[in-house]
Design a protein around this motif. Structure first.
Motif, PDB file in Angstrom:
ATOM      1  N   THR A  85      42.446  41.070  51.837  1.00 44.36           N
ATOM      2  CA  THR A  85      43.835  40.909  52.259  1.00 44.36           C
ATOM      3  C   THR A  85      44.402  39.550  51.848  1.00 44.36           C
ATOM      4  O   THR A  85      45.553  39.459  51.418  1.00 44.36           O
ATOM      5  N   ALA A  86      43.617  38.501  51.983  1.00 44.79           N
ATOM      6  CA  ALA A  86      44.113  37.160  51.642  1.00 44.79           C
ATOM      7  C   ALA A  86      44.441  37.052  50.163  1.00 44.79           C
ATOM      8  O   ALA A  86      45.471  36.478  49.781  1.00 44.79           O
ATOM      9  N   THR A  87      43.574  37.590  49.307  1.00 44.07           N
ATOM     10  CA  THR A  87      43.825  37.438  47.874  1.00 44.07           C
ATOM     11  C   THR A  87      44.927  38.368  47.386  1.00 44.07           C
ATOM     12  O   THR A  87      45.629  38.043  46.432  1.00 44.07           O
ATOM     13  N   LYS A  88      45.118  39.515  48.042  1.00 44.74           N
ATOM     14  CA  LYS A  88      46.298  40.331  47.737  1.00 44.74           C
ATOM     15  C   LYS A  88      47.572  39.586  48.128  1.00 44.74           C
ATOM     16  O   LYS A  88      48.567  39.583  47.377  1.00 44.74           O
ATOM     17  N   ALA A  89      47.561  38.969  49.300  1.00 45.17           N
ATOM     18  CA  ALA A  89      48.720  38.183  49.734  1.00 45.17           C
ATOM     19  C   ALA A  89      49.004  37.055  48.755  1.00 45.17           C
ATOM     20  O   ALA A  89      50.158  36.781  48.412  1.00 45.17           O
ATOM     21  N   ALA A  90      47.944  36.409  48.294  1.00 46.58           N
ATOM     22  CA  ALA A  90      48.111  35.322  47.334  1.00 46.58           C
ATOM     23  C   ALA A  90      48.790  35.813  46.067  1.00 46.58           C
ATOM     24  O   ALA A  90      49.784  35.233  45.601  1.00 46.58           O
ATOM     25  N   ALA A  91      48.270  36.894  45.498  1.00 43.31           N
ATOM     26  CA  ALA A  91      48.832  37.418  44.247  1.00 43.31           C
ATOM     27  C   ALA A  91      50.283  37.841  44.432  1.00 43.31           C
ATOM     28  O   ALA A  91      51.127  37.585  43.565  1.00 43.31           O
ATOM     29  N   ALA A  92      50.588  38.473  45.560  1.00 40.94           N
ATOM     30  CA  ALA A  92      51.956  38.913  45.819  1.00 40.94           C
ATOM     31  C   ALA A  92      52.906  37.725  45.962  1.00 40.94           C
ATOM     32  O   ALA A  92      54.107  37.857  45.716  1.00 40.94           O
ATOM     33  N   GLY A  93      52.357  36.577  46.343  1.00 40.61           N
ATOM     34  CA  GLY A  93      53.181  35.390  46.528  1.00 40.61           C
ATOM     35  C   GLY A  93      53.152  34.418  45.369  1.00 40.61           C
ATOM     36  O   GLY A  93      53.721  33.327  45.465  1.00 40.61           O
ATOM     37  N   GLY A  94      52.490  34.778  44.260  1.00 39.21           N
ATOM     38  CA  GLY A  94      52.492  33.922  43.089  1.00 39.21           C
ATOM     39  C   GLY A  94      51.333  32.949  42.989  1.00 39.21           C
ATOM     40  O   GLY A  94      51.330  32.066  42.122  1.00 39.21           O
ATOM     41  N   PHE A  95      50.320  33.119  43.831  1.00 37.62           N
ATOM     42  CA  PHE A  95      49.142  32.247  43.797  1.00 37.62           C
ATOM     43  C   PHE A  95      47.998  32.965  43.095  1.00 37.62           C
ATOM     44  O   PHE A  95      47.653  34.093  43.434  1.00 37.62           O
ATOM     45  N   THR A  96      47.404  32.296  42.128  1.00 35.76           N
ATOM     46  CA  THR A  96      46.325  32.891  41.347  1.00 35.76           C
ATOM     47  C   THR A  96      44.984  32.212  41.591  1.00 35.76           C
ATOM     48  O   THR A  96      43.967  32.672  41.089  1.00 35.76           O
ATOM     49  N   ALA A 122      32.962  37.336  48.410  1.00 35.96           N
ATOM     50  CA  ALA A 122      34.177  37.061  47.650  1.00 35.96           C
ATOM     51  C   ALA A 122      34.133  37.685  46.263  1.00 35.96           C
ATOM     52  O   ALA A 122      35.160  38.155  45.747  1.00 35.96           O
ATOM     53  N   GLN A 123      32.964  37.702  45.641  1.00 33.78           N
ATOM     54  CA  GLN A 123      32.841  38.283  44.306  1.00 33.78           C
ATOM     55  C   GLN A 123      33.228  39.752  44.282  1.00 33.78           C
ATOM     56  O   GLN A 123      33.743  40.252  43.271  1.00 33.78           O
ATOM     57  N   GLU A 124      32.999  40.444  45.364  1.00 33.94           N
ATOM     58  CA  GLU A 124      33.267  41.878  45.409  1.00 33.94           C
ATOM     59  C   GLU A 124      34.705  42.213  45.781  1.00 33.94           C
ATOM     60  O   GLU A 124      35.173  43.312  45.482  1.00 33.94           O
ATOM     61  N   LYS A 125      35.431  41.269  46.413  1.00 32.91           N
ATOM     62  CA  LYS A 125      36.686  41.648  47.059  1.00 32.91           C
ATOM     63  C   LYS A 125      37.921  40.891  46.581  1.00 32.91           C
ATOM     64  O   LYS A 125      39.037  41.227  47.001  1.00 32.91           O
ATOM     65  N   THR A 428      55.590  40.004  38.983  1.00 29.56           N
ATOM     66  CA  THR A 428      54.291  40.338  38.407  1.00 29.56           C
ATOM     67  C   THR A 428      53.414  39.094  38.417  1.00 29.56           C
ATOM     68  O   THR A 428      53.896  37.987  38.155  1.00 29.56           O
ATOM     69  N   THR A 429      52.126  39.287  38.701  1.00 32.52           N
ATOM     70  CA  THR A 429      51.151  38.198  38.652  1.00 32.52           C
ATOM     71  C   THR A 429      50.002  38.592  37.739  1.00 32.52           C
ATOM     72  O   THR A 429      49.459  39.700  37.847  1.00 32.52           O
ATOM     73  N   TYR A 430      49.655  37.683  36.831  1.00 34.26           N
ATOM     74  CA  TYR A 430      48.525  37.874  35.935  1.00 34.26           C
ATOM     75  C   TYR A 430      47.465  36.819  36.255  1.00 34.26           C
ATOM     76  O   TYR A 430      47.778  35.633  36.371  1.00 34.26           O
ATOM     77  N   VAL A 431      46.218  37.255  36.373  1.00 34.84           N
ATOM     78  CA  VAL A 431      45.093  36.338  36.553  1.00 34.84           C
ATOM     79  C   VAL A 431      44.208  36.430  35.323  1.00 34.84           C
ATOM     80  O   VAL A 431      43.678  37.502  35.011  1.00 34.84           O
ATOM     81  N   ARG A 432      44.116  35.318  34.603  1.00 32.39           N
ATOM     82  CA  ARG A 432      43.384  35.277  33.332  1.00 32.39           C
ATOM     83  C   ARG A 432      43.799  36.438  32.414  1.00 32.39           C
ATOM     84  O   ARG A 432      42.976  37.081  31.792  1.00 32.39           O
ATOM     85  N   GLY A 433      45.110  36.647  32.352  1.00 34.82           N
ATOM     86  CA  GLY A 433      45.684  37.613  31.425  1.00 34.82           C
ATOM     87  C   GLY A 433      45.728  39.044  31.907  1.00 34.82           C
ATOM     88  O   GLY A 433      46.326  39.904  31.250  1.00 34.82           O
ATOM     89  N   ALA A 434      45.111  39.332  33.043  1.00 37.28           N
ATOM     90  CA  ALA A 434      45.095  40.702  33.576  1.00 37.28           C
ATOM     91  C   ALA A 434      46.104  40.817  34.718  1.00 37.28           C
ATOM     92  O   ALA A 434      46.087  40.014  35.656  1.00 37.28           O
ATOM     93  N   GLU A 435      46.961  41.817  34.647  1.00 35.50           N
ATOM     94  CA  GLU A 435      47.928  42.019  35.713  1.00 35.50           C
ATOM     95  C   GLU A 435      47.224  42.442  36.995  1.00 35.50           C
ATOM     96  O   GLU A 435      46.360  43.326  36.987  1.00 35.50           O
ATOM     97  N   VAL A 436      47.580  41.812  38.095  1.00 37.14           N
ATOM     98  CA  VAL A 436      47.025  42.186  39.392  1.00 37.14           C
ATOM     99  C   VAL A 436      47.651  43.503  39.815  1.00 37.14           C
ATOM    100  O   VAL A 436      48.879  43.605  39.963  1.00 37.14           O
ATOM    101  N   ASP A 437      46.800  44.527  40.004  1.00 37.21           N
ATOM    102  CA  ASP A 437      47.307  45.857  40.350  1.00 37.21           C
ATOM    103  C   ASP A 437      47.142  46.193  41.828  1.00 37.21           C
ATOM    104  O   ASP A 437      47.541  47.270  42.274  1.00 37.21           O
ATOM    105  N   PHE A 438      46.512  45.291  42.604  1.00 34.39           N
ATOM    106  CA  PHE A 438      46.303  45.477  44.039  1.00 34.39           C
ATOM    107  C   PHE A 438      45.404  46.664  44.354  1.00 34.39           C
ATOM    108  O   PHE A 438      45.340  47.119  45.497  1.00 34.39           O
ATOM    109  N   GLN A 439      44.702  47.156  43.337  1.00 34.34           N
ATOM    110  CA  GLN A 439      43.744  48.241  43.520  1.00 34.34           C
ATOM    111  C   GLN A 439      42.324  47.814  43.165  1.00 34.34           C
ATOM    112  O   GLN A 439      41.379  48.133  43.883  1.00 34.34           O
ATOM    113  N   THR A 440      42.185  47.094  42.065  1.00 32.43           N
ATOM    114  CA  THR A 440      40.873  46.704  41.565  1.00 32.43           C
ATOM    115  C   THR A 440      40.735  45.187  41.575  1.00 32.43           C
ATOM    116  O   THR A 440      41.451  44.494  40.848  1.00 32.43           O
TER     117      THR A 440
END
Length: 451
Positions: A85-96, A122-125, A428-440
């Motif tokens: 949940t925290a990292t989804k919130a981060a991505a939705a708010g522009g934090f990578t 953390a590695q898994e989620k 849209t948020t990209y982390v190391r070039g990959a768009e965050v899809d909030f699924q994977t």
């Protein structure tokens, strides 16, 4: 020879090291491979890229932001918050990029077993990149070197009761010893600076009165603790980072310390820059945090500190809990958990307030991306520059929204910003070039010296 890029983003408003203007950003293997000007408004790089994103007229491309002060709480208190949940919130708010605090998880990150446990989860989620702070607490001096070697970004200590039993604060002598030991590792100490004696002498915070809670943690508690911190930095040379500054009266003192050449950096938080004590209703425990939100005059001092560079960074101090612990119905400031969940909202909160004051989006990115990355030694984060990680955020600065806690990714729907209208929406948020899809989850684990 033509290079085939993985991603190309281009448009009229791209924030690079040269400022805001037309540009094209090409990405290869997770890094920014090239940044060039547009030609007659069109891209020339990688038009055969796997993904091409043209910015809309209302969109700005900024680097992914870096929040170095987040309590993710997993394991042990996952109902409060978790890596998912925290990292989804981060991505939705522009934090990578997030750096997770050593508390309030159980166990706290004060030894290698705890760090390895937390890293595995953390590695898994994680949907964004994550690193970790270690803790310096009584009786864990033998763990500092192993934690440092394992890549924690520094060591957090409290100078006052932390609020959780498993993370004890350091007394004055223990703090002096930690500040002497950490430089031998070329490490950094980060400090919650409030003086316990001053707080013990202050009135009790019990009850619904916000004024009473504010009086229970006066500015003097921060000022006294900061004097102790500066003395320690002066005598040991330890790299020192002052957490969540709320005391505007300390800004001049900190400016003088920096001018003296002390190895000091300073952060503050959105709640101190946006909210005012005068506006907080009695019983509104969603606003409770420590140090507390102070008066409007103090807030102006903090903004002045940002403007002149005394305050280096703005971070969330995202410190959520379950709804019952906030005592929303009882409204008792003495009983309620002290922490504000704002990770997803931080960029919009600060942009909304900053633009009223004449600051630019470049200023906001410096405070919330570039400077936090530099403070902790993230060598490829916080800028749109060749060789940096392709952490990109497509941001619509003039688009507005109304805060609805139920729609945030934070695990528990409580926020002091409920129903506020804010400017700035992340598209849209990209982390190391990959768009965050909030699924994977595709976030990586970052370590000091290997990031």
């Amino acid at each position: 020879m033509t290079t085939t890029y993985d991603l190309l983003v281009y448009g009229q408003n791209v924030l690079t090291e040269n400022g805001l203007g037309p540009a094209q950003v090409a990405v290869k293997d997770g890094r920014i491979a090239a940044i060039e000007a547009l030609v007659d408004g069109d891209p020339t790089l990688g038009t055969d890229a796997a993904t091409v994103r043209r910015l809309g007229d209302d969109e700005v491309l900024i680097p992914g932001l870096v929040d170095t002060h987040v309590h993710i709480n997993e394991p042990g208190r996952t109902p409060w918050e978790g890596f998912d949940t925290a990292t989804k919130a981060a991505a939705a708010g522009g934090f990578t990029t997030l750096i997770d605090m050593p508390l309030n998880s159980v166990p706290s990150t004060v030894d290698m077993d705890a760090l390895e446990l937390k890293t595995g989860i953390a590695q898994e989620k994680s949907f964004v990149d994550v690193g970790f702070w270690g803790g310096a607490v009584p009786d864990n001096a033998d763990q500092l070197a192993p934690l440092h070697q394992a890549g924690v970004f520094g060591f957090k200590s409290f100078m006052v009761n932390s609020g959780v039993e498993e993370f004890q604060h350091l007394n004055t002598e223990q703090l002096k010893q930690a500040m002497a030991d950490i430089p031998e590792l070329d490490g950094m100490i980060i400090l919650h600076a409030e003086d316990p004696d001053t707080i013990d002498a202050a009135p009790e915070p019990d009850g619904r009165s916000y004024a009473a809670y504010l009086a229970s943690r006066p500015q003097e508690a921060e000022l006294a603790a900061i004097d102790t911190v500066l003395d320690g930095a002066r005598s040991t040379g330890v790299k020192t980072h002052l957490l969540h500054l709320a005391a505007g009266d300390a800004v001049a003192k900190l400016a003088a310390a920096k001018a003296e050449g002390l190895p000091l950096t300073v952060e503050t938080c959105p709640h101190y820059l946006v909210l005012k004590a005068e506006d907080i209703p009695d019983g509104a425990t969603a606003y409770k945090c420590a140090p507390p939100i102070r008066e409007g005059a103090v807030q102006e001092q903090l903004w002045d500190g940002l403007k002149d560079g005394t305050i280096d960074a703005i971070v969330s101090d995202h410190s959520p809990s379950t709804l019952d612990l906030k005592d929303l119905e009882g409204g008792d400031f003495g009983a309620a958990w002290g922490g504000i969940a704002s990770l997803q909202l931080g960029l919009s909160l600060i942009w909304t307030e900053a633009k009223k004051r004449g600051f630019s989006i470049a200023d906001v990115v410096r405070w919330m991306g570039t400077n936090p990355a530099e403070i902790v030694g993230l060598q490829r984060k916080g800028k749109l520059a060749v060789g940096y990680d392709a952490d990109l955020v497509v941001f619509a600065p003039e688009e507005t929204f109304v805060v609805d806690a139920e729609k945030l990714h934070h695990k528990n729907p409580v926020t002091p910003y409920q129903d506020q209208e804010l400017s700035g929406v992340v598209h849209t948020t990209y982390v190391r070039g990959a768009e965050v899809d909030f699924q994977t989850p595709k976030g990586a684990i970052l370590t000091k010296g290997n990031n």
